[in-house]
Design an enzyme around this catalytic site. Sequence first.
Site, mmCIF file in Angstrom:
data_model
loop_
_atom_site.group_PDB
_atom_site.id
_atom_site.type_symbol
_atom_site.label_atom_id
_atom_site.label_comp_id
_atom_site.label_asym_id
_atom_site.label_seq_id
_atom_site.Cartn_x
_atom_site.Cartn_y
_atom_site.Cartn_z
ATOM 1 N N LYS A 141 0.851 -1.195 0.000
ATOM 2 C CA LYS A 141 0.000 0.000 0.000
ATOM 3 C C LYS A 141 0.881 1.237 0.000
ATOM 4 O O LYS A 141 1.616 1.490 0.949
ATOM 5 C CB LYS A 141 -0.892 0.055 1.244
ATOM 6 C CG LYS A 141 -1.859 1.249 1.145
ATOM 7 C CD LYS A 141 -2.545 1.583 2.446
ATOM 8 C CE LYS A 141 -1.872 2.675 3.216
ATOM 9 N NZ LYS A 141 -1.872 3.994 2.568
ATOM 10 N N GLY B 94 3.807 2.735 13.677
ATOM 11 C CA GLY B 94 4.699 1.592 13.929
ATOM 12 C C GLY B 94 4.327 0.896 15.226
ATOM 13 O O GLY B 94 4.259 -0.336 15.300
ATOM 14 N N GLU C 207 10.587 0.796 10.118
ATOM 15 C CA GLU C 207 11.565 1.851 9.877
ATOM 16 C C GLU C 207 10.823 3.154 10.156
ATOM 17 O O GLU C 207 9.951 3.543 9.388
ATOM 18 C CB GLU C 207 12.073 1.747 8.429
ATOM 19 C CG GLU C 207 13.388 2.441 8.226
ATOM 20 C CD GLU C 207 13.202 3.879 7.800
ATOM 21 O OE1 GLU C 207 13.163 4.738 8.712
ATOM 22 O OE2 GLU C 207 13.080 4.134 6.613
ATOM 23 N N CYS D 74 13.262 10.674 6.951
ATOM 24 C CA CYS D 74 13.287 10.088 8.306
ATOM 25 C C CYS D 74 14.639 10.275 8.962
ATOM 26 O O CYS D 74 14.730 10.450 10.169
ATOM 27 C CB CYS D 74 12.905 8.621 8.248
ATOM 28 S SG CYS D 74 13.823 7.714 7.009
ATOM 29 N N GLU E 135 10.066 14.993 16.035
ATOM 30 C CA GLU E 135 10.341 15.059 14.600
ATOM 31 C C GLU E 135 9.442 16.127 13.973
ATOM 32 O O GLU E 135 8.228 16.114 14.183
ATOM 33 C CB GLU E 135 10.018 13.679 14.010
ATOM 34 C CG GLU E 135 10.434 13.500 12.594
ATOM 35 C CD GLU E 135 10.223 12.061 12.113
ATOM 36 O OE1 GLU E 135 9.211 11.443 12.492
ATOM 37 O OE2 GLU E 135 11.065 11.567 11.348
#
Length: 790
Positions: A191, A248, A265, A299, A396
């Site tokens: 996806k 995640g 990840e 990332c 982040e």
Amino acid sequence: MTVSEIFKTMEYGTAPESAAEAKAWLDRHDSTFGLFIGGGFTKPGEDRFDSMNPANGETIASLTEATSKDVDAAVKAAAKAQKHWAALGGAGRARHLYALARLIQKHARLFAVLESLDNGKPIRESRDADIPLAARHFYHHAGWAQLMEREMAGYEPIGVAGQVIPWNFPFLMLAWKIAPALAMGNTVVLKPAEYTSLTALLFADICIEAGLPEGVVNIVTGHGPVGAMIAEHADVAKVAFTGSTRVGRNLREQTAGTGKKLTLELGGKSPFIVFDDADIDSAIEGIVDAIWFNQGQVCCAGSRLLVQESIAERFHDRLRQRMRTLRVGDPLDKSIDLGCIVDPVQHQRISEMVALGVDEGADMFREETSLPENGCYYPPTLLIGVEAGDTLAQEEIFGPVLVSMNFRTPAEAVQLANNSRYGLAASVWTENINLALGVAPQIKAGVIWINCTNQFDAAAGFGGYRESGFGREGGREGLYEYVKPSYLKSLKDAAPVTPHSLTEGGGEGIDRTAKMYIGGKQARPDSGYSQPIATPKGKLISHVGIGNRKDIRNAVEAATAASGGWAKASGHNKAQILYYIGENLAARRGEFETRLREMTGVSSKVAAGEVEAAINRFFTYAAWADKYDGQVHSVPLRGVTVAMKEPVGVMGIACPDEAPLLGFVSLVAPAIAMGNTVVAVPSQAHPLSATDLYQVFDTSDLPGGVVNIVTGPRDELTKTLADHYGVDGVWYHGTQDGSAMVERAAAANLKRTWVNYGKAIDWTDPAQSEGEEYLRHATEVKNVWIPYGE
Ligand code: NDP
């Protein structure tokens, strides 16, 4: 305008790339797409969503929101194709992967333009980085397919891989996921992110053109819930995810106990460390690449600048000067540095985060003038005066925003670098090689770039520590994420082992209580309670302490204190200690045999066999301690990329009931051989062989705290270990429910886990119970990129 005038102003003209071919491809599909299932496109669904061009807000395509029926059809198609695909053999699959790689190269410009239209990234980047790297991934993994039978002997494909990818590198992430999966004989259902599905759909066309067998690759579009449907489908055996830490964590919880293999990840807050002797001009260009490549939506973006105080002012001045020359503009213009943010939602998130940083006292710099009027643009931004605990130093931002902090000494730089719950990447800038190579191992991150940044290659693994996730993509280390050991399928459910009840009262009138072992000392249980351990006939052998959370916490503290020293001890040093343990165990083999017989009721022969195997296992891992080397990867860089094996850190190990001595040794020995420190919970039913071992440890020079032993209720104690933020990895051998519990609990700080799902390992069979598989689970791979030359 004359040339000399142009030189004075350094004005650029525009150099737009044509979007005609990409538009023609969209027209061929009426800009309306179904899903790619079983080798063909389905009719566009009724429930659809738009994909837009962030540079102008225009809708470029209408995409199908997959339903659970669609996901089921895609998984079924993949499952049906998998047997045939695996049976093609490595060489057969390699041909297909080469064909895909070649077609990606053939259509590289179309891929690049479509990517920039859909995502807003500069064409310079999609053309020169994303697409060539994606092709490289297919080539490299075609090679691994070719070599699989020999190089991955003893391993087999997992089955259907469900893969969910983000919007920041849409096609590159597809390649990172699909190429290794296919090479190792799996089939996939992928996806793409809702904002950026178009290059995945173009890839579907490429699969048809390449004659890839039907069902090997399936692509379903849609929002987050479609990703969740893939992950929870019963026939998906492997889930690979790149994206936010929040999702995640959800996936870790969702797949807990299912036996699905998982790689995550996730995000990062990667430090970019500049020492006072760095080549400043190079470091400034490094920053441009670290935080403004792909508008900072990376990332591993170097989003935390750490500058040595003595040069900080000068460095920031130079940085501001460089920022004034950055050009933000139309992604299809070849002469711009930054394109668009992927979507207004992300733009708003970045704006809010920056406002928060300014509220918290940061000093903001940015050049406001040159943003295009329309479109989703955000200017390169620098925030100085950020404190280590501020939101912007920890969270982040995922945009073109750099936060800067100062440090004084290398030790302080390392401390600041590690002051993050993430651990994906770091850049270290200094002309002093000793300093660079001294700092690199101290930073908790999966990738370290020395005097460079954002280097990627299919031959070098990429992935993180801590909340940046687990597993590696690329390199030999990444292949293991798409295979499973062949012996697994023959394992049977472990038969429950119940402790023997005490039926003969009294004992012998002496208090015999095996203590726990914490920090190299015998420790009484915090609870003050103990339980009897009896022979099969119900005669008391000894009491054993009933450990609780407090004991586990003390043991973790001791393991943490011992961790730095043990990790730094040389392989030779560890080997000597492991040999010594083996020798001392051999000297006491009679006692250990008797203990096993008494506790479990096995024959002398079986007990002697178990002790002998345990001795041998210590010798085996003594042998491995200085031989499980890293590698130097062959990447396109003038320099070296060193894949170093590092210990995972502090590990919790719950040991099996069957083979109470050998099971314990088979798990603890490889962990400590690789430099981990351990809190071990021995067999609950038969703990005394483990507690006897601390006398062996005490006489073998094993530093206190390297192995800690807490006896008591295995699952309860393991839950505390799995919940503990100071524990980096948990191995569990027990029940299916206990395995699920460990994986679920580990979601909180995303620690690495390795559980047995209630299956019994034959601890006497080295093919199942020792070797590189154990060492791999006991180590992290850190790739250190070291360019050389001037
Ligand atoms: P997400 O983690 O939500 O998206 C990544 C992928 O997961 C997308 O395909 C998404 O679908 C899908 N997804 C969303 N929810 C679920 C779910 N419950 N189960 C399975 N799959 C799911 O990232 P966002 O796009 O929301 O970005 C938010 C933040 O995440 C960013 O600001 C950034 O900080 C971070 N991020 C990190 C990335 C990285 O590479 N480490 C990449 C992208 C984002 P859909 O696109 O439809 O939502």
